[in-house]
Write an enzyme that holds these catalytic residues in place. Structure first.
Site: not given
Ligand code: PMP
Length: 286
Positions: A52, A151, A184
């Site tokens: 990622r 990200k 989210e």
């Molecule tokens: N959404 C956002 C905006 C995030 O920054 C994150 C990570 N902290 C997540 C969802 C969750 O992603 P992951 O399971 O890959 O940590």
């Protein structure tokens, strides 16, 4: 003992591990990052996180100066150098030093930084009783402006929404997209359960495609639970039987109310608990 920070191939003490004030990561939030959990000395789902990171970098036209294989080894090296058994790794790649203008062609030497540390999770009480969530008025970034799939080091959208949650006494906040649909939370993905079916917003709703989200979806499939990636409205959360969040730091955590309205029984539900248990087993490699 001082932390050993990996920076451009070297492990340096925290005080020595510095970047320039001309780095576009600092000047413009121009860069990408990852957060990874360490369980029993192993960086969990490391390959997925490294992939990622490189995908985010590609999306912002940033060439990471080392291979994915070298990045993976560097993470493992940093974790062992710091003697971390259960903790958290932050991977950061900045655009590097440039002029005071925006032109990325006038930058050089992207900085590759790996920090291994202990982890601060949500309070234990929230894992037992579930968390209360509020909806932020800050809308999630429009995918046509800055894709939430990246990200990037530019997290102000989420930071401002998180502050709204904090103001309301919540540790997280729900973010809607520009169409008013559920996207989210500021650092976690969201799921609901309705009539035994697990539902979560699709990538097109403008979300970061969480690695924990994907792991929980795989787990649900294995357990014979139907999973739908489908557009959700706040209405769907108010009328859900269960709701929970997923994230690297949060793992799987129940949500028991949204904007002071109780969801389901107001207690962590049976499917949430099943997935919590299953996820914990995954992290322990059992
Ligand atoms: N959404 C956002 C905006 C995030 O920054 C994150 C990570 N902290 C997540 C969802 C969750 O992603 P992951 O399971 O890959 O940590």
């Amino acid at each position: 003992m001082s932390r050993q920070v990996f920076i451009n191939g070297n492990l340096l003490s925290e005080a020595e591990a510095t970047v320039s004030v001309f780095d576009h990561g600092l000047l413009y939030g121009d860069g990408v990052f990852e957060g990874i959990r360490v369980y029993s000395g192993n960086a969990f789902l490391l390959q997925e996180h490294v992939e990622r990171l490189y995908e985010s970098a590609l999306a912002i036209r940033l060439q990471i100066p080392i291979t994915q294989q070298e990045m993976t080894s560097a993470v493992n090296r940093t974790v062992s150098a710091n003697g971390i058994t259960d903790g958290y790794v932050r991977l950061v790649v900045t655009r590097g030093v440039g002029t005071l203008g925006l032109d990325m062609r006038r930058t050089k030497d992207p900085q590759v930084i790996i920090i291994a540390d202990t982890i601060t999770m949500y309070p234990q009480e929230l894992y037992e009783n579930g968390m209360e969530l509020v909806t932020a008025s800050t809308v999630r970034n429009h995918p046509g402006a800055l894709s939430p799939r990246i990200k990037s080091l530019n997290y102000l959208n989420n930071i401002l929404a998180k502050a709204e949650g904090t103001d309301a006494g919540s540790v997280e906040a729900l973010m809607l997209n520009h169409n008013g649909e559920v996207a989210e939370c500021t650092g976690d993905n969201i799921f609901i359960v309705r009539n035994g079916i697990l539902k979560t917003p699709p990538s097109g709703a403008g979300i970061l495609e969480g690695i924990t989200r994907a792991a929980v979806m795989r787990l649900a499939h294995k357990e014979g639970i139907t999973v739908l990636e489908t557009s959700l409205e706040r209405h769907d959360i108010f009328t859900a039987d269960e709701c929970f969040l997923t994230g690297t730091a949060a793992e799987v955590i129940a949500v028991v109310s949204l904007d002071s309205r109780t969801i389901g029984t107001g207690r962590p539900g049976p499917i949430t608990q099943r997935l919590q248990t299953g996820f914990r087993a995954l992290t322990q490699g059992t």
